[in-house]
Structure formats: structure tokens, C-alpha cells
Design a protein around this motif. Structure first.
Motif, PDB file in Angstrom:
ATOM      1  N   SER A 141       0.842  -1.192   0.000  1.00  0.00           N
ATOM      2  CA  SER A 141       0.000   0.000   0.000  1.00  0.00           C
ATOM      3  C   SER A 141       0.882   1.249   0.000  1.00  0.00           C
ATOM      4  N   GLY A 142       0.465   2.295  -0.712  1.00  0.00           N
ATOM      5  CA  GLY A 142       1.230   3.545  -0.764  1.00  0.00           C
ATOM      6  C   GLY A 142       1.305   4.057  -2.175  1.00  0.00           C
ATOM      7  N   GLU A 143       0.734   5.233  -2.424  1.00  0.00           N
ATOM      8  CA  GLU A 143       0.616   5.707  -3.796  1.00  0.00           C
ATOM      9  C   GLU A 143       1.908   6.301  -4.334  1.00  0.00           C
ATOM     10  N   TYR A 144       2.682   6.968  -3.487  1.00  0.00           N
ATOM     11  CA  TYR A 144       3.829   7.719  -3.988  1.00  0.00           C
ATOM     12  C   TYR A 144       5.168   7.091  -3.607  1.00  0.00           C
ATOM     13  N   VAL A 145       5.423   6.957  -2.310  1.00  0.00           N
ATOM     14  CA  VAL A 145       6.731   6.506  -1.849  1.00  0.00           C
ATOM     15  C   VAL A 145       6.555   5.846  -0.479  1.00  0.00           C
ATOM     16  N   HIS A 146       7.585   5.120  -0.046  1.00  0.00           N
ATOM     17  CA  HIS A 146       7.562   4.429   1.246  1.00  0.00           C
ATOM     18  C   HIS A 146       6.367   3.493   1.333  1.00  0.00           C
ATOM     19  N   GLU A 147       6.292   2.578   0.378  1.00  0.00           N
ATOM     20  CA  GLU A 147       5.213   1.604   0.367  1.00  0.00           C
ATOM     21  C   GLU A 147       5.277   0.735   1.632  1.00  0.00           C
ATOM     22  N   GLU A 148       4.134   0.302   2.104  1.00  0.00           N
ATOM     23  CA  GLU A 148       4.055  -0.521   3.304  1.00  0.00           C
ATOM     24  C   GLU A 148       3.340  -1.822   2.989  1.00  0.00           C
ATOM     25  N   SER A 170      28.095   6.758  -3.715  1.00  0.00           N
ATOM     26  CA  SER A 170      28.708   8.087  -3.689  1.00  0.00           C
ATOM     27  C   SER A 170      27.770   9.046  -2.976  1.00  0.00           C
ATOM     28  N   TYR A 171      28.315  10.178  -2.524  1.00  0.00           N
ATOM     29  CA  TYR A 171      27.477  11.202  -1.901  1.00  0.00           C
ATOM     30  C   TYR A 171      26.472  11.751  -2.916  1.00  0.00           C
ATOM     31  N   GLU A 172      26.911  11.878  -4.167  1.00  0.00           N
ATOM     32  CA  GLU A 172      26.019  12.406  -5.203  1.00  0.00           C
ATOM     33  C   GLU A 172      24.829  11.476  -5.427  1.00  0.00           C
ATOM     34  N   ASP A 173      25.083  10.179  -5.395  1.00  0.00           N
ATOM     35  CA  ASP A 173      24.018   9.191  -5.540  1.00  0.00           C
ATOM     36  C   ASP A 173      23.030   9.314  -4.381  1.00  0.00           C
ATOM     37  N   HIS A 174      23.568   9.455  -3.171  1.00  0.00           N
ATOM     38  CA  HIS A 174      22.712   9.602  -1.989  1.00  0.00           C
ATOM     39  C   HIS A 174      21.845  10.849  -2.101  1.00  0.00           C
ATOM     40  N   ARG A 175      22.455  11.966  -2.462  1.00  0.00           N
ATOM     41  CA  ARG A 175      21.707  13.218  -2.544  1.00  0.00           C
ATOM     42  C   ARG A 175      20.621  13.133  -3.619  1.00  0.00           C
ATOM     43  N   ALA A 176      20.935  12.547  -4.751  1.00  0.00           N
ATOM     44  CA  ALA A 176      19.967  12.457  -5.846  1.00  0.00           C
ATOM     45  C   ALA A 176      18.759  11.622  -5.443  1.00  0.00           C
ATOM     46  N   ARG A 177      19.016  10.491  -4.799  1.00  0.00           N
ATOM     47  CA  ARG A 177      17.887   9.628  -4.412  1.00  0.00           C
ATOM     48  C   ARG A 177      17.105  10.206  -3.248  1.00  0.00           C
ATOM     49  N   ALA A 178      17.808  10.833  -2.301  1.00  0.00           N
ATOM     50  CA  ALA A 178      17.113  11.469  -1.183  1.00  0.00           C
ATOM     51  C   ALA A 178      16.198  12.574  -1.684  1.00  0.00           C
ATOM     52  N   ASP A 179      16.681  13.353  -2.659  1.00  0.00           N
ATOM     53  CA  ASP A 179      15.860  14.422  -3.228  1.00  0.00           C
ATOM     54  C   ASP A 179      14.665  13.845  -3.990  1.00  0.00           C
ATOM     55  N   LYS A 180      14.885  12.745  -4.688  1.00  0.00           N
ATOM     56  CA  LYS A 180      13.789  12.094  -5.419  1.00  0.00           C
ATOM     57  C   LYS A 180      12.675  11.693  -4.457  1.00  0.00           C
ATOM     58  N   TYR A 181      13.059  11.051  -3.338  1.00  0.00           N
ATOM     59  CA  TYR A 181      12.055  10.629  -2.361  1.00  0.00           C
ATOM     60  C   TYR A 181      11.391  11.838  -1.703  1.00  0.00           C
ATOM     61  N   SER A 182      12.143  12.922  -1.503  1.00  0.00           N
ATOM     62  CA  SER A 182      11.569  14.126  -0.902  1.00  0.00           C
ATOM     63  C   SER A 182      10.495  14.724  -1.802  1.00  0.00           C
ATOM     64  N   LEU A 183      10.747  14.758  -3.107  1.00  0.00           N
ATOM     65  CA  LEU A 183       9.765  15.295  -4.047  1.00  0.00           C
ATOM     66  C   LEU A 183       8.509  14.426  -4.089  1.00  0.00           C
ATOM     67  N   LEU A 184       8.701  13.110  -4.031  1.00  0.00           N
ATOM     68  CA  LEU A 184       7.554  12.208  -4.010  1.00  0.00           C
ATOM     69  C   LEU A 184       6.754  12.362  -2.719  1.00  0.00           C
ATOM     70  N   THR A 185       7.463  12.540  -1.605  1.00  0.00           N
ATOM     71  CA  THR A 185       6.780  12.727  -0.329  1.00  0.00           C
ATOM     72  C   THR A 185       6.003  14.040  -0.312  1.00  0.00           C
ATOM     73  N   ALA A 186       6.562  15.084  -0.922  1.00  0.00           N
ATOM     74  CA  ALA A 186       5.854  16.360  -1.017  1.00  0.00           C
ATOM     75  C   ALA A 186       4.541  16.183  -1.785  1.00  0.00           C
ATOM     76  N   LYS A 187       4.571  15.398  -2.853  1.00  0.00           N
ATOM     77  CA  LYS A 187       3.342  15.129  -3.605  1.00  0.00           C
ATOM     78  C   LYS A 187       2.329  14.387  -2.747  1.00  0.00           C
ATOM     79  N   LYS A 188       2.812  13.437  -1.957  1.00  0.00           N
ATOM     80  CA  LYS A 188       1.915  12.680  -1.080  1.00  0.00           C
ATOM     81  C   LYS A 188       1.276  13.605  -0.048  1.00  0.00           C
ATOM     82  N   PHE A 189       2.087  14.455   0.572  1.00  0.00           N
ATOM     83  CA  PHE A 189       1.563  15.400   1.563  1.00  0.00           C
ATOM     84  C   PHE A 189       0.544  16.350   0.935  1.00  0.00           C
TER      85      PHE A 189
END
Length: 251
Positions: A141-148, A170-189
Motif C-alpha cells: 500500500s502507498g501511492e507515492y513513496v515508502h510503500e508498506e 557516492s554522496y552524489e548518488d545519496h543526494r539524488a535519491r534522497a531528493d527524489k524521495y523528498s519530491l515524491l513525499t511532497a506530492k503525497k503530503f
């Protein structure tokens, strides 16, 4: 003895998929990989293993995992990500439990490898998640991110062995994916009608850094613990700035 399917979703996972497949050797009655049309060597690598390889356009985490689960014919499902691998102890535990007959739903404890370092603090460990479950009555279950995982009311057990998670290279990989999840979470909110004030992005970021680096002992993870807290804080700023933008534009 219950039958077991191992299911894995992939997209350009040539760096990880072989390690994952090797770690489940001879464990499952069926292994199914659902690939979102990778353009790297992922399909080629999977072809060298005894797996059912299917391709389907990406529909989001929950929808893709639910479709993948529907392909399984076994009684139980072990859901893995391509960047995960069973430790020897976890492999033996699952093998023994399968021989005895699975009962209920099982959790695994993920231990993350962050650019060569195992992270045991920073809020990243322990990281207990239900991953082995009866096919009947279970779904994501979960429409955008962090499915449960939603599973039938039953006994919940946790294996002692860890699930190795090779998260970021890499740090760049971490930042890119963290930002991706943040944008998806913003859509969910935003879809839920959540609104925040102008100071929320910065207050939240400061709170996240303090929690991860000090309260959750990220400083014990050394310089990488600092970077984990820093990147998480920066992505929190992005998340709430994006939410405010969506609120203003009413999208």
C-alpha cells in the motif's frame, strides 16, 4: 513445507543484481524479476540465472510490487530489492524455517553499507521490515513513496541474521535519491491537504540533523554519519519547499 517465491524489482541494477541473486541460491522454488526496461546489463545478468524475467513499464513502488506478487505461484513470498543480499546467517534461518513450514509473517533487519562502511547508528540501524509473508491476503500500500506491506493478522517474527543493504556508492548518488524521495513525499503530503509555513523547511531540517547526528548517535559513524545527517537535512528543506510550491500553485 511451504513453497517460496523470491521477487525482485529492477531498473538498471547491473551493479547489484548478481550479488542479490547469488545470495538466494537454491533457496526458492521460483525467482521472479520484474524489470522496468533497464538499459544496462541487468537483463543479460539475469539471463545467466534460473529466474523468470518479466518487463513492464514502471507504475510506482506499490503497484509494481503488487503486480510482481501476482505472478508468484508459491505459498510464501520473500520480497527483496536488487541492492539487498541475504547474509549467510539469514539464508540459513530462512532455509530452516522453510523446511519446518512457515508460520505467519517474518521481518528482516537491514544493515546498510554506505560507500563501504556498515552504518550501525544514524537512525539507519536497526531497520526492521516485514519481507517474508504469505501470498494470500498480503499486498503493498502507498501511492507515492515508502510503500508498506499489509498482511493478514498473524504471528510476526524477526530473523536474527541481517539483510545486507548496499545503498549508495557516492554522496552524489545519496543526494539524488534522497531528493527524489523528498519530491515524491511532497506530492503525497499535498494530496492529503497538508500545508506548512515558510519556516517549516528550515526548522525541520535542523531537527532532522540534530536527531540523526546527535540523538541517534550518527557521530559514531564518523564522517559518513555526518554526511548522512547533512544530506537528510538538505532533502528535508527540498521536501517542504516543494510542498509549499504545490500548495501555492494548487496542482
Amino acid at each position: 513445507m511451504n513453497s517460496l517465491a523470491v521477487v525482485i524489482i529492477t531498473l538498471n541494477e547491473e551493479r547489484n543484481i548478481e550479488r542479490c541473486l547469488k545470495s538466494i541460491r537454491d533457496l526458492a522454488d521460483e525467482v521472479i524479476v520484474l524489470d522496468a526496461f533497464s538499459t544496462d546489463r541487468t537483463p543479460e545478468i539475469c539471463a545467466t540465472y534460473s529466474v523468470r524475467f518479466e518487463q513492464r513499464a514502471w507504475e510506482g513502488y506499490a503497484a509494481s510490487k503488487n503486480y510482481l506478487n501476482s505472478l508468484a505461484t508459491s505459498d510464501y513470498i520473500l520480497s527483496l530489492d536488487a541492492d539487498e543480499a541475504l547474509s549467510t546467517e539469514l539464508y540459513e534461518e530462512i532455509k530452516a524455517e522453510k523446511a519446518a513450514g512457515f508460520q505467519g509473517t517474518y521481518c528482516v533487519n537491514r544493515l546498510t553499507n554506505y560507500m563501504g562502511k556498515w552504518i550501525r547508528h544514524s537512525g539507519w540501524f536497526p531497520d526492521v521490515k516485514p519481507r517474508l509473508f504469505p501470498k494470500a491476503g498480503s499486498y503493498w500500500s502507498g501511492e507515492y513513496v515508502h510503500e508498506e506491506l499489509v498482511y493478514p493478522a498473524c504471528e510476526l517474527q524477526t530473523f536474527k541474521g541481517v539483510l545486507a543493504h548496499y545503498s549508495y556508492y557516492s554522496y552524489e548518488d545519496h543526494r539524488a535519491r534522497a531528493d527524489k524521495y523528498s519530491l515524491l513525499t511532497a506530492k503525497k503530503f499535498h494530496a492529503r491537504g497538508k500545508k506548512v509555513g515558510p519556516l517549516k523547511p528550515y526548522i525541520s531540517a535542523l531537527g532532522r540533523f540534530i536527531a540523526m547526528y546527535f540523538i541517534k548517535l550518527g557521530f559514531l559513524d564518523g564522517w559518513k554519519g555526518f554526511k548522512i545527517a547533512q544530506i537528510s537535512a538538505q532533502s528535508n528543506v527540498l521536501k517542504y519547499q516543494e510542498l509549499r510550491r504545490l500548495n501555492r500553485e494548487g496542482k
